[in-house]
Scaffold this motif. Structure first.
Motif, PDB file in Angstrom:
ATOM      1  N   ASN A  63       0.808  -1.227   0.000  1.00 55.41           N
ATOM      2  CA  ASN A  63       0.000   0.000   0.000  1.00 55.41           C
ATOM      3  C   ASN A  63       0.837   1.271   0.000  1.00 55.41           C
ATOM      4  O   ASN A  63       0.450   2.289   0.585  1.00 55.41           O
ATOM      5  N   SER A  64       1.983   1.253  -0.684  1.00 60.00           N
ATOM      6  CA  SER A  64       2.778   2.476  -0.804  1.00 60.00           C
ATOM      7  C   SER A  64       2.036   3.488  -1.658  1.00 60.00           C
ATOM      8  O   SER A  64       1.204   3.119  -2.498  1.00 60.00           O
ATOM      9  N   PRO A  65       2.311   4.787  -1.499  1.00 58.07           N
ATOM     10  CA  PRO A  65       1.645   5.796  -2.324  1.00 58.07           C
ATOM     11  C   PRO A  65       2.121   5.743  -3.773  1.00 58.07           C
ATOM     12  O   PRO A  65       3.264   5.367  -4.046  1.00 58.07           O
ATOM     13  N   GLN A  66       1.240   6.121  -4.683  1.00 55.81           N
ATOM     14  CA  GLN A  66       1.627   6.190  -6.084  1.00 55.81           C
ATOM     15  C   GLN A  66       2.345   7.502  -6.328  1.00 55.81           C
ATOM     16  O   GLN A  66       1.783   8.582  -6.133  1.00 55.81           O
ATOM     17  N   ARG A  67       3.591   7.437  -6.751  1.00 58.95           N
ATOM     18  CA  ARG A  67       4.395   8.635  -7.011  1.00 58.95           C
ATOM     19  C   ARG A  67       5.671   8.236  -7.738  1.00 58.95           C
ATOM     20  O   ARG A  67       6.167   7.117  -7.579  1.00 58.95           O
ATOM     21  N   THR A  68       6.207   9.157  -8.515  1.00 64.47           N
ATOM     22  CA  THR A  68       7.448   8.901  -9.234  1.00 64.47           C
ATOM     23  C   THR A  68       8.644   9.533  -8.538  1.00 64.47           C
ATOM     24  O   THR A  68       9.778   9.270  -8.916  1.00 64.47           O
ATOM     25  N   SER A  69       8.401  10.376  -7.527  1.00 62.04           N
ATOM     26  CA  SER A  69       9.483  10.985  -6.750  1.00 62.04           C
ATOM     27  C   SER A  69       9.319  10.609  -5.289  1.00 62.04           C
ATOM     28  O   SER A  69       8.244  10.766  -4.704  1.00 62.04           O
ATOM     29  N   LEU A  70      10.404  10.125  -4.692  1.00 61.27           N
ATOM     30  CA  LEU A  70      10.406   9.767  -3.276  1.00 61.27           C
ATOM     31  C   LEU A  70      11.054  10.854  -2.429  1.00 61.27           C
ATOM     32  O   LEU A  70      11.187  10.693  -1.214  1.00 61.27           O
ATOM     33  N   CYS A  91      10.923  -8.844 -26.567  1.00 60.64           N
ATOM     34  CA  CYS A  91      11.591  -7.536 -26.665  1.00 60.64           C
ATOM     35  C   CYS A  91      10.630  -6.399 -26.965  1.00 60.64           C
ATOM     36  O   CYS A  91      11.060  -5.336 -27.434  1.00 60.64           O
ATOM     37  N   LEU A  92       9.354  -6.593 -26.735  1.00 55.21           N
ATOM     38  CA  LEU A  92       8.397  -5.516 -26.939  1.00 55.21           C
ATOM     39  C   LEU A  92       8.096  -4.859 -25.598  1.00 55.21           C
ATOM     40  O   LEU A  92       8.004  -5.540 -24.570  1.00 55.21           O
ATOM     41  N   PRO A  93       7.948  -3.528 -25.569  1.00 52.67           N
ATOM     42  CA  PRO A  93       7.681  -2.840 -24.301  1.00 52.67           C
ATOM     43  C   PRO A  93       6.322  -3.241 -23.727  1.00 52.67           C
ATOM     44  O   PRO A  93       5.398  -3.569 -24.469  1.00 52.67           O
ATOM     45  N   VAL A  94       6.227  -3.207 -22.401  1.00 48.21           N
ATOM     46  CA  VAL A  94       4.996  -3.584 -21.712  1.00 48.21           C
ATOM     47  C   VAL A  94       4.456  -2.365 -20.974  1.00 48.21           C
ATOM     48  O   VAL A  94       5.127  -1.821 -20.084  1.00 48.21           O
ATOM     49  N   ALA A  95       3.276  -1.916 -21.340  1.00 52.52           N
ATOM     50  CA  ALA A  95       2.648  -0.769 -20.686  1.00 52.52           C
ATOM     51  C   ALA A  95       1.883  -1.218 -19.450  1.00 52.52           C
ATOM     52  O   ALA A  95       1.476  -2.373 -19.335  1.00 52.52           O
ATOM     53  N   GLY A  96       1.686  -0.292 -18.526  1.00 49.94           N
ATOM     54  CA  GLY A  96       0.865  -0.564 -17.359  1.00 49.94           C
ATOM     55  C   GLY A  96       1.477  -1.503 -16.348  1.00 49.94           C
ATOM     56  O   GLY A  96       0.762  -2.079 -15.520  1.00 49.94           O
ATOM     57  N   VAL A  97       2.797  -1.660 -16.355  1.00 53.48           N
ATOM     58  CA  VAL A  97       3.464  -2.519 -15.380  1.00 53.48           C
ATOM     59  C   VAL A  97       3.594  -1.771 -14.057  1.00 53.48           C
ATOM     60  O   VAL A  97       4.041  -0.619 -14.016  1.00 53.48           O
ATOM     61  N   LEU A  98       3.218  -2.402 -12.964  1.00 53.59           N
ATOM     62  CA  LEU A  98       3.382  -1.834 -11.632  1.00 53.59           C
ATOM     63  C   LEU A  98       4.825  -2.013 -11.179  1.00 53.59           C
ATOM     64  O   LEU A  98       5.366  -3.124 -11.234  1.00 53.59           O
ATOM     65  N   LEU A  99       5.460  -0.927 -10.743  1.00 54.53           N
ATOM     66  CA  LEU A  99       6.791  -0.981 -10.132  1.00 54.53           C
ATOM     67  C   LEU A  99       6.682  -0.374  -8.747  1.00 54.53           C
ATOM     68  O   LEU A  99       6.327   0.800  -8.601  1.00 54.53           O
ATOM     69  N   ARG A 118       9.346   5.137  -0.096  1.00 54.67           N
ATOM     70  CA  ARG A 118       8.556   4.040  -0.641  1.00 54.67           C
ATOM     71  C   ARG A 118       7.546   4.630  -1.617  1.00 54.67           C
ATOM     72  O   ARG A 118       6.975   5.696  -1.363  1.00 54.67           O
ATOM     73  N   GLY A 119       7.296   3.959  -2.709  1.00 55.11           N
ATOM     74  CA  GLY A 119       6.311   4.445  -3.660  1.00 55.11           C
ATOM     75  C   GLY A 119       6.189   3.524  -4.853  1.00 55.11           C
ATOM     76  O   GLY A 119       7.109   2.752  -5.156  1.00 55.11           O
ATOM     77  N   HIS A 120       5.041   3.603  -5.514  1.00 56.35           N
ATOM     78  CA  HIS A 120       4.850   2.790  -6.711  1.00 56.35           C
ATOM     79  C   HIS A 120       4.419   3.659  -7.876  1.00 56.35           C
ATOM     80  O   HIS A 120       3.926   4.777  -7.695  1.00 56.35           O
ATOM     81  N   GLN A 121       4.620   3.136  -9.082  1.00 55.81           N
ATOM     82  CA  GLN A 121       4.250   3.817 -10.313  1.00 55.81           C
ATOM     83  C   GLN A 121       3.957   2.769 -11.367  1.00 55.81           C
ATOM     84  O   GLN A 121       4.079   1.557 -11.119  1.00 55.81           O
ATOM     85  N   PHE A 122       3.562   3.230 -12.565  1.00 56.51           N
ATOM     86  CA  PHE A 122       3.237   2.324 -13.665  1.00 56.51           C
ATOM     87  C   PHE A 122       3.994   2.758 -14.918  1.00 56.51           C
ATOM     88  O   PHE A 122       4.200   3.959 -15.149  1.00 56.51           O
TER      89      PHE A 122
END
Length: 264
Positions: A63-70, A91-99, A118-122
Protein backbone atom coordinates in the motif's frame (compact mmCIF):
# COMPACT_ATOMS: atom_id res chain seq x y z
CA UNK A 1 22.11 -5.48 -33.72
CA UNK A 2 19.68 -6.91 -31.18
CA UNK A 3 15.96 -6.40 -31.66
CA UNK A 4 15.69 -4.64 -28.30
CA UNK A 5 18.48 -2.20 -29.17
CA UNK A 6 16.55 -0.96 -32.18
CA UNK A 7 13.25 -0.89 -30.30
CA UNK A 8 14.77 1.05 -27.42
CA UNK A 9 16.28 3.58 -29.81
CA UNK A 10 12.95 4.04 -31.56
CA UNK A 11 11.13 4.45 -28.23
CA UNK A 12 13.63 7.02 -27.03
CA UNK A 13 13.35 9.00 -30.25
CA UNK A 14 9.63 9.51 -29.65
CA UNK A 15 9.88 10.26 -25.92
CA UNK A 16 10.58 13.48 -24.11
CA UNK A 17 13.74 13.15 -21.99
CA UNK A 18 13.01 13.74 -18.28
CA UNK A 19 14.32 17.05 -16.97
CA UNK A 20 16.65 15.26 -14.57
CA UNK A 21 18.26 13.44 -17.48
CA UNK A 22 18.34 16.27 -19.98
CA UNK A 23 22.14 16.36 -19.81
CA UNK A 24 22.57 12.87 -21.22
CA UNK A 25 20.98 9.62 -22.38
CA UNK A 26 18.42 7.87 -20.19
CA UNK A 27 18.84 4.42 -21.67
CA UNK A 28 20.24 1.36 -19.95
CA UNK A 29 23.73 0.25 -20.92
CA UNK A 30 24.67 3.65 -22.33
CA UNK A 31 25.85 5.44 -19.19
CA UNK A 32 29.25 3.84 -18.63
CA UNK A 33 32.17 6.25 -18.63
CA UNK A 34 34.43 3.86 -20.52
CA UNK A 35 31.89 3.20 -23.26
CA UNK A 36 31.97 -0.54 -22.50
CA UNK A 37 28.59 -1.93 -21.52
CA UNK A 38 28.63 -4.18 -18.45
CA UNK A 39 26.92 -7.56 -18.42
CA UNK A 40 23.52 -6.86 -16.93
CA UNK A 41 20.25 -8.74 -16.89
CA UNK A 42 19.99 -11.02 -19.95
CA UNK A 43 18.71 -8.93 -22.87
CA UNK A 44 15.34 -9.95 -24.21
CA UNK A 45 15.67 -11.86 -27.44
CA UNK A 46 12.83 -14.19 -28.35
CA UNK A 47 13.00 -17.07 -25.86
CA UNK A 48 15.66 -15.54 -23.56
CA UNK A 49 15.45 -15.40 -19.77
CA UNK A 50 13.70 -12.69 -17.73
CA UNK A 51 15.27 -10.47 -15.07
CA UNK A 52 16.47 -12.58 -12.11
CA UNK A 53 14.46 -12.77 -8.90
CA UNK A 54 15.87 -11.74 -5.53
CA UNK A 55 14.60 -12.05 -1.96
CA UNK A 56 12.12 -9.49 -0.68
CA UNK A 57 13.96 -8.89 2.59
CA UNK A 58 12.30 -7.91 5.89
CA UNK A 59 11.31 -4.33 5.11
CA UNK A 60 8.66 -4.47 2.38
CA UNK A 61 5.32 -2.75 3.14
CA UNK A 62 2.23 -2.96 0.90
CA UNK A 63 0.00 0.00 0.00
CA UNK A 64 2.78 2.48 -0.80
CA UNK A 65 1.65 5.80 -2.32
CA UNK A 66 1.63 6.19 -6.08
CA UNK A 67 4.40 8.64 -7.01
CA UNK A 68 7.45 8.90 -9.23
CA UNK A 69 9.48 10.98 -6.75
CA UNK A 70 10.41 9.77 -3.28
CA UNK A 71 12.11 13.03 -2.33
CA UNK A 72 10.84 15.07 0.60
CA UNK A 73 11.81 18.60 1.76
CA UNK A 74 15.04 18.55 3.74
CA UNK A 75 15.76 14.90 3.00
CA UNK A 76 19.54 14.29 3.24
CA UNK A 77 21.34 12.23 0.64
CA UNK A 78 22.72 12.32 -2.89
CA UNK A 79 19.96 12.82 -5.49
CA UNK A 80 19.42 9.82 -7.75
CA UNK A 81 17.29 9.26 -10.84
CA UNK A 82 16.60 5.77 -12.16
CA UNK A 83 15.01 5.26 -15.57
CA UNK A 84 14.54 2.53 -18.13
CA UNK A 85 12.05 0.28 -19.89
CA UNK A 86 10.14 -2.90 -19.11
CA UNK A 87 10.16 -5.46 -21.93
CA UNK A 88 8.44 -8.82 -22.43
CA UNK A 89 9.99 -12.01 -23.78
CA UNK A 90 9.80 -10.84 -27.41
CA UNK A 91 11.59 -7.54 -26.67
CA UNK A 92 8.40 -5.52 -26.94
CA UNK A 93 7.68 -2.84 -24.30
CA UNK A 94 5.00 -3.58 -21.71
CA UNK A 95 2.65 -0.77 -20.69
CA UNK A 96 0.87 -0.56 -17.36
CA UNK A 97 3.46 -2.52 -15.38
CA UNK A 98 3.38 -1.83 -11.63
CA UNK A 99 6.79 -0.98 -10.13
CA UNK A 100 6.87 -0.71 -6.34
CA UNK A 101 10.17 0.69 -4.99
CA UNK A 102 11.47 0.81 -1.43
CA UNK A 103 14.91 1.53 0.01
CA UNK A 104 17.05 2.63 2.96
CA UNK A 105 17.68 6.31 3.68
CA UNK A 106 21.11 7.95 3.56
CA UNK A 107 21.93 6.44 6.97
CA UNK A 108 20.95 2.91 5.96
CA UNK A 109 17.63 2.90 7.84
CA UNK A 110 14.19 1.89 6.52
CA UNK A 111 10.98 3.65 7.50
CA UNK A 112 8.86 0.84 8.93
CA UNK A 113 6.11 3.04 10.36
CA UNK A 114 5.34 5.29 7.40
CA UNK A 115 6.13 5.39 3.69
CA UNK A 116 9.28 7.45 3.51
CA UNK A 117 11.33 6.35 0.50
CA UNK A 118 8.56 4.04 -0.64
CA UNK A 119 6.31 4.45 -3.66
CA UNK A 120 4.85 2.79 -6.71
CA UNK A 121 4.25 3.82 -10.31
CA UNK A 122 3.24 2.32 -13.66
CA UNK A 123 5.05 2.14 -16.99
CA UNK A 124 3.67 4.44 -19.68
CA UNK A 125 2.52 3.49 -23.17
CA UNK A 126 6.17 3.07 -24.25
CA UNK A 127 6.95 0.74 -21.34
CA UNK A 128 9.18 3.36 -19.69
CA UNK A 129 9.51 4.39 -16.05
CA UNK A 130 11.45 7.04 -14.12
CA UNK A 131 12.12 7.30 -10.39
CA UNK A 132 13.53 10.28 -8.48
CA UNK A 133 15.04 9.40 -5.10
CA UNK A 134 18.36 9.42 -3.20
CA UNK A 135 21.29 7.04 -3.19
CA UNK A 136 20.52 4.52 -0.42
CA UNK A 137 22.87 4.26 2.54
CA UNK A 138 24.71 1.20 3.78
CA UNK A 139 23.86 -1.04 6.71
CA UNK A 140 25.65 -4.12 8.11
CA UNK A 141 25.79 -7.17 5.87
CA UNK A 142 24.56 -5.59 2.64
CA UNK A 143 25.91 -3.62 -0.27
CA UNK A 144 24.10 -0.57 -1.64
CA UNK A 145 20.81 -1.53 -3.34
CA UNK A 146 17.24 -0.66 -4.26
CA UNK A 147 14.27 -3.00 -3.83
CA UNK A 148 11.53 -3.30 -6.45
CA UNK A 149 8.49 -5.43 -7.18
CA UNK A 150 7.13 -5.54 -10.74
CA UNK A 151 3.84 -6.91 -12.00
CA UNK A 152 2.55 -6.78 -15.55
CA UNK A 153 -1.26 -6.81 -15.88
CA UNK A 154 -2.54 -10.28 -15.10
CA UNK A 155 0.94 -11.72 -14.56
CA UNK A 156 2.89 -12.94 -11.47
CA UNK A 157 4.90 -10.53 -9.32
CA UNK A 158 8.67 -10.32 -9.84
CA UNK A 159 10.60 -9.28 -6.71
CA UNK A 160 14.20 -8.22 -7.25
CA UNK A 161 16.91 -5.72 -6.29
CA UNK A 162 19.08 -3.26 -8.23
CA UNK A 163 22.76 -2.67 -7.51
CA UNK A 164 25.40 0.03 -8.02
CA UNK A 165 28.66 -0.71 -9.86
CA UNK A 166 32.00 -0.18 -8.14
CA UNK A 167 30.73 -0.72 -4.60
CA UNK A 168 33.34 -2.43 -2.38
CA UNK A 169 30.67 -4.50 -0.65
CA UNK A 170 29.50 -6.04 -3.93
CA UNK A 171 32.27 -8.60 -3.45
CA UNK A 172 31.17 -9.64 0.05
CA UNK A 173 27.37 -9.43 -0.16
CA UNK A 174 26.10 -13.00 -0.59
CA UNK A 175 22.87 -11.78 -2.22
CA UNK A 176 24.53 -9.53 -4.82
CA UNK A 177 23.95 -10.51 -8.46
CA UNK A 178 26.00 -8.75 -11.16
CA UNK A 179 23.17 -9.23 -13.67
CA UNK A 180 21.21 -6.67 -11.65
CA UNK A 181 23.80 -3.90 -11.86
CA UNK A 182 22.47 -0.57 -13.02
CA UNK A 183 24.51 1.70 -15.25
CA UNK A 184 25.32 4.77 -13.17
CA UNK A 185 27.05 8.09 -13.73
CA UNK A 186 27.60 11.32 -11.80
CA UNK A 187 25.63 14.30 -13.05
CA UNK A 188 24.94 17.77 -11.67
CA UNK A 189 25.69 16.99 -8.04
CA UNK A 190 23.67 13.78 -8.15
CA UNK A 191 23.71 10.43 -9.90
CA UNK A 192 21.81 9.07 -12.89
CA UNK A 193 21.12 5.36 -13.22
CA UNK A 194 19.35 3.20 -15.77
CA UNK A 195 18.11 -0.36 -16.01
CA UNK A 196 15.85 -2.30 -18.38
CA UNK A 197 13.71 -5.08 -16.93
CA UNK A 198 12.64 -8.17 -18.87
CA UNK A 199 9.48 -9.79 -17.52
CA UNK A 200 8.21 -13.27 -18.25
CA UNK A 201 5.38 -11.92 -20.38
CA UNK A 202 4.54 -13.97 -23.49
CA UNK A 203 4.52 -11.80 -26.59
CA UNK A 204 4.06 -12.32 -30.29
CA UNK A 205 7.18 -10.82 -31.84
CA UNK A 206 5.17 -9.97 -34.93
CA UNK A 207 5.88 -10.93 -38.50
CA UNK A 208 9.52 -11.41 -39.29
CA UNK A 209 11.23 -10.91 -42.62
CA UNK A 210 9.36 -12.67 -45.39
CA UNK A 211 10.79 -14.71 -48.22
CA UNK A 212 11.50 -11.60 -50.21
CA UNK A 213 11.35 -7.81 -50.12
CA UNK A 214 7.94 -6.23 -49.93
CA UNK A 215 8.23 -2.80 -51.54
CA UNK A 216 6.32 0.06 -50.00
CA UNK A 217 3.88 2.01 -52.14
CA UNK A 218 5.68 4.63 -54.11
CA UNK A 219 9.14 3.89 -52.68
CA UNK A 220 12.14 1.57 -52.47
CA UNK A 221 11.98 0.86 -48.72
CA UNK A 222 10.99 -2.81 -48.20
CA UNK A 223 10.16 -5.10 -45.30
CA UNK A 224 12.77 -7.85 -44.92
CA UNK A 225 15.63 -5.82 -46.34
CA UNK A 226 18.85 -5.59 -44.31
CA UNK A 227 19.88 -1.92 -44.34
CA UNK A 228 23.26 -0.49 -43.38
CA UNK A 229 24.08 2.97 -42.07
CA UNK A 230 24.27 5.32 -45.04
CA UNK A 231 21.87 3.37 -47.26
CA UNK A 232 19.32 5.52 -49.07
CA UNK A 233 15.68 4.69 -49.76
CA UNK A 234 12.52 6.44 -50.79
CA UNK A 235 9.18 6.14 -49.04
CA UNK A 236 5.89 7.89 -49.84
CA UNK A 237 7.66 10.27 -52.18
CA UNK A 238 10.50 11.26 -49.77
CA UNK A 239 14.16 10.23 -49.60
CA UNK A 240 15.70 8.88 -46.38
CA UNK A 241 19.20 7.97 -45.17
CA UNK A 242 19.70 4.98 -42.83
CA UNK A 243 21.21 5.90 -39.42
CA UNK A 244 21.52 2.43 -37.83
CA UNK A 245 21.99 -0.99 -39.40
CA UNK A 246 18.82 -3.09 -39.08
CA UNK A 247 16.45 -5.40 -40.91
CA UNK A 248 13.22 -3.63 -41.88
CA UNK A 249 10.03 -4.81 -40.20
CA UNK A 250 6.40 -3.71 -40.42
CA UNK A 251 5.92 -0.60 -38.29
CA UNK A 252 9.51 0.58 -38.89
CA UNK A 253 8.69 2.66 -41.97
CA UNK A 254 11.12 5.62 -42.28
CA UNK A 255 8.69 8.35 -41.16
CA UNK A 256 7.78 6.34 -38.04
CA UNK A 257 11.28 5.69 -36.67
CA UNK A 258 13.55 8.77 -36.72
CA UNK A 259 16.11 6.77 -34.74
CA UNK A 260 16.64 4.60 -37.83
CA UNK A 261 16.00 6.98 -40.73
CA UNK A 262 16.72 10.66 -41.41
CA UNK A 263 14.95 12.54 -44.15
CA UNK A 264 17.50 13.34 -46.87
Amino acid sequence: MRRKTVLRAALAATAAIPVALAGGPALARTLTGSGTAPQLTPPCDDGDHPTPEQIEGPYFKPNSPQRTSLLEPGMPGTPLTVSGYVFGRACLPVAGVLLDFWQADANGAYDNTGFRLRGHQFTDSRGSFALTTIVPGLYPGRTRHLHVKLQAPGRPVLTTQLYFPGEPRNNTDTIFDARLLMTVRDAGGGREAAFDFVLDVPQDPGPGPGPGPSPSPGGTWAVGTAYRAGDRVTYAGRAYVCLQAHTAQPGWEPPAVPALWRAA
